[in-house]
Design an enzyme around this catalytic site. Structure first.
Site, PDB file in Angstrom:
ATOM      1  N   TYR A   1      27.873  26.995  33.129  1.00  0.00           N
ATOM      2  CA  TYR A   1      28.188  26.086  34.221  1.00  0.00           C
ATOM      3  C   TYR A   1      27.491  24.740  34.032  1.00  0.00           C
ATOM      4  O   TYR A   1      26.312  24.580  34.346  1.00  0.00           O
ATOM      5  CB  TYR A   1      27.784  26.697  35.565  1.00  0.00           C
ATOM      6  CG  TYR A   1      28.413  28.034  35.873  1.00  0.00           C
ATOM      7  CD1 TYR A   1      29.615  28.435  35.291  1.00  0.00           C
ATOM      8  CD2 TYR A   1      27.797  28.923  36.756  1.00  0.00           C
ATOM      9  CE1 TYR A   1      30.185  29.675  35.577  1.00  0.00           C
ATOM     10  CE2 TYR A   1      28.371  30.156  37.057  1.00  0.00           C
ATOM     11  CZ  TYR A   1      29.553  30.524  36.454  1.00  0.00           C
ATOM     12  OH  TYR A   1      30.113  31.748  36.740  1.00  0.00           O
TER      13      TYR A   1
ATOM     14  N   HIS B   1      28.837  37.807  30.187  1.00  0.00           N
ATOM     15  CA  HIS B   1      29.773  36.824  30.724  1.00  0.00           C
ATOM     16  C   HIS B   1      31.040  36.743  29.874  1.00  0.00           C
ATOM     17  O   HIS B   1      31.001  36.307  28.725  1.00  0.00           O
ATOM     18  CB  HIS B   1      29.089  35.453  30.762  1.00  0.00           C
ATOM     19  CG  HIS B   1      29.759  34.464  31.659  1.00  0.00           C
ATOM     20  ND1 HIS B   1      29.360  33.146  31.737  1.00  0.00           N
ATOM     21  CD2 HIS B   1      30.793  34.589  32.530  1.00  0.00           C
ATOM     22  CE1 HIS B   1      30.116  32.505  32.626  1.00  0.00           C
ATOM     23  NE2 HIS B   1      30.993  33.360  33.102  1.00  0.00           N
TER      24      HIS B   1
END
Length: 333
Positions: A56, A141
């Site tokens: 992010y 992830h």
């Protein structure tokens, strides 16, 4: 705000989690002051679980989360981050990272790495960016294209780190349910993060993942409850899974909105409460970029939804009869 424990771990989470992808400048820039105000508002409404990742904003989200939490009592909140993408310097990198969805300078590059060494390095790097002494929950992830290495190398490494007390709970986070189901069946993960596949519009996770998680006592955190926007504000041009929503889904969402309005309930509230109809669900992660969005999400998840609303959604063919729904109860927040 109510809390629950993730699987068999000691880690507790509030049922509403602050999704910090927007604080990595997802699609557009967020100032440091706006990010700080959003996290402050989250604390004020009782949110004590924050989810972030190196992906992010090339670490920007982690740095902002760490800065906001650093002076809070460490045992008073839960932070999750993710592993699988290492950040490497990109000498001479120019331009921005918008090709990957983030309005930040492209001074680093992401390197997929689900090796055992990659797990330790990723966690060490995240701890430095966060400025914290530990990460409470670590998710693999998006291991979609790296399933074998994630299962054979990354997962055992995380299991060892959990045993050493470096992390409190381990799991995997994906936008699909099939591989998550395999993690639940074949490993001892504490929790899975299922994004976009258990919503008012998409109950793919109900076929196998949620029943298996319930059977095994594995926690489930639901992300993407708005399917990236369509269930927050259904209108022409709204997005579903980060692309323009097909007309049939738009019309379905508009019909759901009409049912909700007949009961005096915002569609956003029904979308956030819906996942809790299944007993395996521990919490919902909502991406938020401003204090106003935080306060709105807290109000929505605290709404009381009458049983008649779910009955009408079923009656109009907008929800299958077999899908569990929450029971009407007093507001939770």
């Amino acid at each position: 705000m109510r809390t629950s424990t993730l699987g068999h771990s000691p880690v507790r989470v509030t049922e509403l989690a602050f999704g910090a992808a927007p604080l990595g400048n997802l699609f557009s820039a967020v100032s440091d002051d706006e990010a700080s105000a959003a996290l402050e508002a989250a604390w004020d409404v009782g949110i004590r679980y924050v989810d972030t990742a190196p992906h992010y904003g090339l670490g920007l989200s982690e740095r902002r989360v760490g800065a906001a939490l650093r002076d809070r009592p460490r045992d008073s909140y839960t932070v999750s981050s993710k592993v699988g993408r290492l950040l490497e310097p990109a000498p001479g990198g120019t331009g921005d990272d918008l090709a990957n969805g983030f309005a930040v300078p492209a001074t680093q590059r992401r390197v997929w790495d689900f090796s055992a060494d990659g797990m330790r390095r990723s966690i060490d790097d995240s701890l430095k960016r966060l400025g914290l002494d530990r990460i409470d929950v670590v998710y693999l992830h998006d291991p979609d294209e790296h399933a074998a290495q994630a299962l054979d190398e990354a997962y055992p490494a995380l299991e060892r780190l959990r045993g050493e007390g470096v992390v409190g709970a381990i799991g995997a986070g994906m936008n699909q349910s099939a591989l998550l189901t395999r993690f639940v069946r074949d490993t001892d993960v504490d929790v899975v993060l299922l994004a976009g596949r258990y919503t008012l519009l998409d109950q793919d996770g109900l076929a196998e993942l949620l029943p298996e998680a319930q059977r095994r006592g594995t926690g489930v955190v639901v992300g993407g409850a708005f399917n990236s926007g369509l269930l927050a504000d259904p209108r022409p041009g709204a997005t579903f899974d980060y692309a323009q929503a097909p007309d049939d889904l738009l019309q379905r969402a508009l019909r759901m909105k009409a049912v909700c309005e007949r009961h005096g309930v915002p569609l956003r509230a029904a979308a956030l409460r819906f996942p809790f109809g299944h007993p395996a669900v521990s919490g919902v992660v909502v991406g938020m970029r401003s204090a106003d969005e935080v306060r709105d999400a807290a109000a929505m998840i605290g709404s009381m939804i009458p049983d008649g609303l779910w009955d009408d959604l079923r009656g109009e063919g907008l929800l299958p009869e077999s899908v569990p729904v929450p029971k009407a109860e007093s507001p939770c927040a």
